[in-house]
Design a protein around this motif. Structure first.
Motif, PDB file in Angstrom:
ATOM      1  N   ALA A 208      -4.634 -11.518   4.941  1.00 54.18           N
ATOM      2  CA  ALA A 208      -3.516 -10.693   5.385  1.00 54.18           C
ATOM      3  C   ALA A 208      -3.506 -10.395   6.694  1.00 54.18           C
ATOM      4  CB  ALA A 208      -3.751  -9.179   4.596  1.00 54.18           C
ATOM      5  N   LEU A 209      -4.542 -10.056   7.331  1.00 53.79           N
ATOM      6  CA  LEU A 209      -4.483  -9.982   8.872  1.00 53.79           C
ATOM      7  C   LEU A 209      -4.164 -11.257   9.297  1.00 53.79           C
ATOM      8  CD1 LEU A 209      -7.829  -7.799   9.248  1.00 53.79           C
ATOM      9  CD2 LEU A 209      -5.443  -7.180   9.679  1.00 53.79           C
ATOM     10  N   ASN A 210      -4.749 -12.288   8.948  1.00 56.40           N
ATOM     11  CA  ASN A 210      -4.330 -13.631   9.602  1.00 56.40           C
ATOM     12  C   ASN A 210      -2.748 -13.737   9.535  1.00 56.40           C
ATOM     13  OD1 ASN A 210      -6.278 -15.196  10.741  1.00 56.40           O
ATOM     14  ND2 ASN A 210      -7.112 -15.478   8.614  1.00 56.40           N
ATOM     15  N   CYS A 211      -2.102 -13.193   8.446  1.00 56.44           N
ATOM     16  CA  CYS A 211      -0.670 -13.296   8.238  1.00 56.44           C
ATOM     17  C   CYS A 211       0.234 -12.301   9.187  1.00 56.44           C
ATOM     18  CB  CYS A 211      -0.199 -13.073   6.563  1.00 56.44           C
ATOM     19  SG  CYS A 211      -0.585 -14.552   5.897  1.00 56.44           S
ATOM     20  N   GLY A 212      -0.759 -11.380   9.897  1.00 62.74           N
ATOM     21  CA  GLY A 212       0.009 -10.428  10.807  1.00 62.74           C
ATOM     22  C   GLY A 212       0.188  -9.056  10.056  1.00 62.74           C
ATOM     23  N   LYS A 213      -0.272  -9.129   8.685  1.00 65.85           N
ATOM     24  CA  LYS A 213      -0.085  -7.760   8.188  1.00 65.85           C
ATOM     25  C   LYS A 213      -0.774  -6.663   8.402  1.00 65.85           C
ATOM     26  CE  LYS A 213       2.446 -10.311   4.752  1.00 65.85           C
ATOM     27  NZ  LYS A 213       3.776 -10.880   5.443  1.00 65.85           N
ATOM     28  N   HIS A 214      -0.113  -5.417   8.613  1.00 65.74           N
ATOM     29  CA  HIS A 214      -1.243  -4.269   8.686  1.00 65.74           C
ATOM     30  C   HIS A 214      -1.762  -4.032   7.321  1.00 65.74           C
ATOM     31  CE1 HIS A 214       0.540  -4.370  12.324  1.00 65.74           C
ATOM     32  NE2 HIS A 214       1.827  -4.071  11.868  1.00 65.74           N
ATOM     33  N   ILE A 215      -2.995  -3.376   7.245  1.00 63.77           N
ATOM     34  CA  ILE A 215      -3.741  -2.933   6.150  1.00 63.77           C
ATOM     35  C   ILE A 215      -3.979  -1.500   6.044  1.00 63.77           C
ATOM     36  CG2 ILE A 215      -5.801  -3.062   4.931  1.00 63.77           C
ATOM     37  CD1 ILE A 215      -5.834  -5.887   5.938  1.00 63.77           C
ATOM     38  N   VAL A 216      -3.717  -0.972   4.701  1.00 60.72           N
ATOM     39  CA  VAL A 216      -4.217   0.468   4.400  1.00 60.72           C
ATOM     40  C   VAL A 216      -5.062   0.195   3.262  1.00 60.72           C
ATOM     41  CG1 VAL A 216      -3.665   2.681   3.614  1.00 60.72           C
ATOM     42  CG2 VAL A 216      -2.166   1.651   5.195  1.00 60.72           C
TER      43      VAL A 216
ATOM     44  N   TRP B  15      -2.195 -13.557  -3.563  1.00 61.80           N
ATOM     45  CA  TRP B  15      -1.643 -14.318  -2.440  1.00 61.80           C
ATOM     46  C   TRP B  15      -0.132 -14.445  -2.427  1.00 61.80           C
ATOM     47  CZ3 TRP B  15      -5.671 -15.143   0.517  1.00 61.80           C
ATOM     48  CH2 TRP B  15      -6.948 -15.553  -0.055  1.00 61.80           C
ATOM     49  N   GLU B  16       0.313 -13.950  -3.312  1.00 61.43           N
ATOM     50  CA  GLU B  16       1.767 -14.145  -3.323  1.00 61.43           C
ATOM     51  C   GLU B  16       2.440 -12.669  -2.462  1.00 61.43           C
ATOM     52  OE1 GLU B  16       5.598 -13.678  -6.387  1.00 61.43           O
ATOM     53  OE2 GLU B  16       3.661 -14.771  -7.309  1.00 61.43           O
ATOM     54  N   VAL B  17       1.702 -11.769  -2.658  1.00 60.86           N
ATOM     55  CA  VAL B  17       1.701 -10.368  -2.124  1.00 60.86           C
ATOM     56  C   VAL B  17       1.399 -10.696  -0.519  1.00 60.86           C
ATOM     57  CG1 VAL B  17       1.429  -7.941  -1.889  1.00 60.86           C
ATOM     58  CG2 VAL B  17       1.368  -9.188  -4.074  1.00 60.86           C
ATOM     59  N   ILE B  18       0.382 -11.099  -0.278  1.00 63.89           N
ATOM     60  CA  ILE B  18      -0.405 -11.386   0.899  1.00 63.89           C
ATOM     61  C   ILE B  18       0.314 -11.954   1.937  1.00 63.89           C
ATOM     62  CG2 ILE B  18      -2.618 -12.113   2.259  1.00 63.89           C
ATOM     63  CD1 ILE B  18      -3.891 -11.040  -0.442  1.00 63.89           C
ATOM     64  N   ARG B  19       1.073 -13.143   1.176  1.00 63.45           N
ATOM     65  CA  ARG B  19       1.584 -14.047   2.327  1.00 63.45           C
ATOM     66  C   ARG B  19       3.232 -13.900   2.261  1.00 63.45           C
ATOM     67  NH1 ARG B  19      -2.323 -18.856  -0.040  1.00 63.45           N
ATOM     68  NH2 ARG B  19      -4.010 -18.242   1.687  1.00 63.45           N
ATOM     69  N   ASP B  20       3.576 -13.027   1.576  1.00 64.04           N
ATOM     70  CA  ASP B  20       5.169 -12.826   1.555  1.00 64.04           C
ATOM     71  C   ASP B  20       5.663 -12.373   3.011  1.00 64.04           C
ATOM     72  OD1 ASP B  20       7.704 -11.726   1.391  1.00 64.04           O
ATOM     73  OD2 ASP B  20       7.504 -11.006  -0.659  1.00 64.04           O
ATOM     74  N   PRO B  21       6.477 -13.032   3.586  1.00 61.41           N
ATOM     75  CA  PRO B  21       6.756 -12.788   4.916  1.00 61.41           C
ATOM     76  C   PRO B  21       7.557 -11.757   5.296  1.00 61.41           C
ATOM     77  CG  PRO B  21       8.075 -14.753   4.022  1.00 61.41           C
ATOM     78  CD  PRO B  21       6.965 -14.358   3.039  1.00 61.41           C
ATOM     79  N   GLU B  22       8.228 -11.077   3.984  1.00 59.44           N
ATOM     80  CA  GLU B  22       9.061  -9.959   4.181  1.00 59.44           C
ATOM     81  C   GLU B  22       8.203  -8.642   4.364  1.00 59.44           C
ATOM     82  OE1 GLU B  22      12.521  -9.085   3.459  1.00 59.44           O
ATOM     83  OE2 GLU B  22      12.707 -11.290   4.305  1.00 59.44           O
TER      84      GLU B  22
ATOM     85  N   GLY C 195       3.534  -4.200   0.387  1.00 61.46           N
ATOM     86  CA  GLY C 195       2.842  -4.916  -0.905  1.00 61.46           C
ATOM     87  C   GLY C 195       1.704  -4.208  -1.494  1.00 61.46           C
ATOM     88  N   LEU C 196       1.531  -3.843  -2.546  1.00 59.73           N
ATOM     89  CA  LEU C 196       0.319  -3.421  -3.096  1.00 59.73           C
ATOM     90  C   LEU C 196      -0.471  -4.347  -3.832  1.00 59.73           C
ATOM     91  CD1 LEU C 196       1.341  -0.145  -2.824  1.00 59.73           C
ATOM     92  CD2 LEU C 196       0.850  -0.048  -5.180  1.00 59.73           C
ATOM     93  N   LEU C 197      -1.755  -4.230  -3.578  1.00 57.20           N
ATOM     94  CA  LEU C 197      -2.779  -5.087  -4.351  1.00 57.20           C
ATOM     95  C   LEU C 197      -3.428  -4.181  -5.003  1.00 57.20           C
ATOM     96  CD1 LEU C 197      -4.466  -7.293  -1.603  1.00 57.20           C
ATOM     97  CD2 LEU C 197      -2.577  -7.688  -2.966  1.00 57.20           C
ATOM     98  N   GLY C 198      -3.047  -4.092  -6.579  1.00 56.46           N
ATOM     99  CA  GLY C 198      -3.741  -3.086  -7.572  1.00 56.46           C
ATOM    100  C   GLY C 198      -2.737  -2.077  -7.848  1.00 56.46           C
ATOM    101  N   LEU C 199      -2.793  -1.688  -9.286  1.00 54.11           N
ATOM    102  CA  LEU C 199      -2.012  -0.573  -9.760  1.00 54.11           C
ATOM    103  C   LEU C 199      -2.681   0.252 -10.670  1.00 54.11           C
ATOM    104  CD1 LEU C 199       0.847   0.697  -9.538  1.00 54.11           C
ATOM    105  CD2 LEU C 199       1.657  -1.105 -11.350  1.00 54.11           C
ATOM    106  N   GLY C 200      -3.748   0.409 -10.394  1.00 51.78           N
ATOM    107  CA  GLY C 200      -4.798   1.544 -11.198  1.00 51.78           C
ATOM    108  C   GLY C 200      -4.316   2.893 -11.083  1.00 51.78           C
TER     109      GLY C 200
ATOM    110  N   LYS D  75       6.313  -5.625  -3.465  1.00 46.85           N
ATOM    111  CA  LYS D  75       5.697  -6.359  -4.582  1.00 46.85           C
ATOM    112  C   LYS D  75       4.175  -5.729  -4.864  1.00 46.85           C
ATOM    113  CE  LYS D  75       7.056 -11.175  -4.143  1.00 46.85           C
ATOM    114  NZ  LYS D  75       7.332 -12.096  -3.210  1.00 46.85           N
ATOM    115  N   ILE D  76       3.997  -5.896  -6.107  1.00 42.22           N
ATOM    116  CA  ILE D  76       2.614  -5.361  -6.629  1.00 42.22           C
ATOM    117  C   ILE D  76       1.942  -6.291  -7.371  1.00 42.22           C
ATOM    118  CG2 ILE D  76       1.516  -3.404  -7.585  1.00 42.22           C
ATOM    119  CD1 ILE D  76       4.015  -1.976  -7.689  1.00 42.22           C
ATOM    120  N   ALA D  77       0.691  -6.640  -6.805  1.00 40.25           N
ATOM    121  CA  ALA D  77      -0.398  -7.627  -7.435  1.00 40.25           C
ATOM    122  C   ALA D  77      -1.059  -6.754  -8.737  1.00 40.25           C
ATOM    123  CB  ALA D  77      -1.115  -8.298  -6.471  1.00 40.25           C
ATOM    124  N   VAL D  78      -0.890  -7.212  -9.798  1.00 35.01           N
ATOM    125  CA  VAL D  78      -1.707  -6.527 -10.818  1.00 35.01           C
ATOM    126  C   VAL D  78      -2.474  -7.498 -11.633  1.00 35.01           C
ATOM    127  CG1 VAL D  78      -0.315  -4.648 -11.012  1.00 35.01           C
ATOM    128  CG2 VAL D  78       0.270  -6.716 -12.541  1.00 35.01           C
TER     129      VAL D  78
END
Lengths: 428, 428
Positions: free
Chosen positions: A93-101, A65-72, A7-12, A41-44
């Motif tokens: 995102a970390l609380n939801c168990g996602k890895h972050i870059v 939040w839709e990206v961050i909390r997407d269980p997929e 999931g991407l946050l930002g599309l600059g 998914k991409i949040a823009v």
């Protein structure tokens, strides 16, 4: 094999590059990691904005939040920038168990330790190679390549905007104002260039490099910062005449366990490898006790170079996912932070003084240096054509910051000194 | 925590450095990996030899098998060099379930794929960062830092001996013979310098870098090699006059999926970052499709720089041990090897011809280039003071190796050409 979903946050600029690489190099990437990596998914900010790449509109959302909390989604790639708000997104995102870059130096410099602690708690990866020096894999190099060594000094040209401006001033004799205007026109400087030209951007990157290099928790407030806005054409001309190049250098160095970190315009001896790094390029020079001199050079910003680092981090997360070892390899600073005092911070200095042109002035000035234990490498006095005054150019030997500060304070009360025109750190 | 036990094969220059770092940085290392790393046994040729470091004699053995088969030992560090014998030691170590760290470029260039295949079978790590460019973590960078990118070109100064000789010739006008003699005196060249000066050492390193960069199984025999023993003072003087530096470059480049790898003395444009790499220093320039230009610079050899890389690899093995993921992260080349044909290998050329000094010669020569589709960038004819002949210096545009070979073959039968004095590849 089951695809890994990102999931991407930002599309600059950087986000667009990440999409290009993930799509363009799909085959190479899946050969390496054993399964496809797809953008779920991409949040823009504005879903209906015109873009330079084709994106399935169904993947876009205006709600992060839709990206961050997407269980997929397995991996959140943060390329939106900013600190407030972004920090909360990362923690959730970390609380939801996602890895972050992330490519966000501001975030990592200010809240890196909080985010990394949360990641350790949640057994998640947080990788941030793109936050410093764009396409140069310097964070990996400090963590893994030099894991065996004791790093003594890091010198970085880690801000392309200021390096462009200083290169322009040096190579073409342009004034600071004109070089800045041109950098803006070319898109290398922002409309409000304060963060770049005042050294704040570089300071954030140096806080990150210092933490990794010294394995102690360096904070942004530990970095002493001075920008380039007061660097004049005359200063650059003097530097060149003496065989130096003016560079905005981040410098982190240590003696034993005490270290100091700073960012300042610095006169670097021309034969030092970092002196030849020009234009918007970045470079990080690392001196290790065992390895000696090394330098890493490349593009410090830009869509594709920065995206290269982001996607290399995604690959690292996915490899860890396959091995089930996420969150177990992050470097937690284990050393106490011991900052050098001003008595311990030592370097060579260049000074340019405007003085009264009369007998005995030089004696008074050199006497002041002697008084405060600063020994001199060279002193050149020359008449100033425009005024009845003279100019004195001084290069000191290595001296402590405390002693130099005393000299400069003493100069304030010395009548024969009309003005301290410039003071610069000297390296190489 | 239970200490990790290391067995050393060899205690020469690099081995001594490994002992120094493991002992000197013990605290730092165990903080990073969570347990002490201790040297359990060392295989040496002569156990009673005088050494520059203190070693418990009980740890020394003259029988390598004793180290390899010691059930207490987790990691075998191979710093003895050589190929025959060493290969068998490595394969047996893997059979015994030991992880391997090696600094041996010859071994990896010749038997790398066999050893890595055995490692995968036995779920063991084989790391070899120190085999190329000493202290520069270029192997990690290619595997991890640029995992997301498509590497288009690698240019390396990967042999310090020849770079020392060429630097000396360029900066001081020394002859090849004198520079070589001095390199021997300083310990930079061996008594029999063939492997260095004829480019074989560089070729082995380029086979390793090519395999990693192109993710295809490059063999030593795929590398076209030419050394520096025929480079004359005159060639270097010509190079300098035209704005080039002469460097022994390993060059691996590709178009789409076809690639070529070579080592040869090359004239590099002075403003290229690799042209400024002097003395015994090494540098690897990597051009990636997305990341663009990058360069990695540092000491290519020497006790401590090389040992830094060996110990960083030991740290990586130990981290994997703790996570239980050894042998799962090695890069297996997954692309078919497609070498470029001579028609596809294209670059610029420099030629120096000794010709009869009479009318029409230049026309005949330029006609020959036109005949074989090689277009010219510049042609300069000048009388040669020492002979009745003239000299013609030619720089071509990019031309295929096949076409250039035809031109050179044609020149053999051309009466007006007395001698083709020099032909060099040109880069930058």
């Amino acid at each position: 094999m089951k695809p890994v979903k990102v999931g991407l946050l930002g599309l600059g600029t950087v986000g667009t590059g990440v999409v290009r690489i993930l799509e363009g190099h799909q085959e190479d990437l899946s050969s390496q990691v054993g399964s496809p990596i797809i953008i779920e998914k991409i949040a823009v900010k504005h879903a209906d904005k015109q873009r330079s790449i084709e994106i399935d509109p169904a993947k876009l959302t205006e709600d992060p939040w839709e990206v961050i909390r997407d269980p997929e989604i397995d991996v959140i790639v943060e390329v939106m920038g900013g600190v407030n708000g972004t920090r909360e997104f990362m923690l959730e995102a970390l609380n939801c168990g996602k890895h972050i870059v992330t490519a966000n130096k501001d975030l990592m410099a200010l809240y890196g330790s909080e985010i990394l602690a949360k990641a350790t708690e949640k057994q998640c990866d947080v990788f941030y190679e793109a936050s410093v020096a764009g396409g140069i894999p310097i964070i990996r190099t400090l963590i893994e390549g030099f894991s065996s060594d004791r790093i003594i000094k890091i010198m970085g040209i880690v801000n392309g905007t200021t390096n462009y401006i200083l290169t322009k001033m040096s190579q073409e004799g342009t004034s600071y104002e004109d070089a800045l205007a041109e950098a803006k026109q070319l898109g290398y400087a922002e409309a409000d260039p304060t963060s770049d030209v005042e050294g704040l951007d570089a300071a954030r990157k140096m806080a990150i490099l210092g933490t990794l290099g010294f394995r102690a928790n360096v904070e942004l407030s530990d970095v002493q910062v001075r920008g380039i806005s007061s660097v004049s054409k005359e200063d650059i001309a003097y530097a060149k005449r003496l065989g130096y190049e003016m560079k905005l250098l981040g410098i982190a160095d240590r003696d034993e366990e005490e270290f100091s970190i700073s960012v300042q315009p610095t006169m670097v001896k021309k034969n030092h490898p970092i002196a030849a790094v020009n234009g918007v390029f970045n470079a990080v020079y690392v001196f290790g006790e065992a390895v000696g001199e090394t330098m890493f050079y490349g593009a410090g910003a830009g869509e594709m170079p920065t995206a290269t680092s982001v996607v290399a981090d995604i690959v690292a997360v996915v490899k860890n996912l396959k091995l089930g070892v996420n969150g177990l390899k992050s470097i937690v600073p284990y050393k106490p932070k011991k900052l050098k005092s001003d008595e311990q911070i030592c370097y060579k200095n260049f000074l340019l003084l405007q003085v009264a042109d009369k007998a005995g002035v030089l004696a008074q000035i050199t006497q002041a240096f002697a008084e405060y234990n600063v020994s001199l490498e060279s002193v050149v006095q020359s008449p100033n054509a425009d005024t009845p005054d003279a100019e004195i150019m001084i290069v000191t030997h290595r001296a402590s910051k405390a002693n130099m500060d005393q000299v400069l304070k003493y100069f304030e009360g010395l009548e024969v000194i009309r003005r301290v025109k410039s003071v610069y750190r000297v390296e190489g």
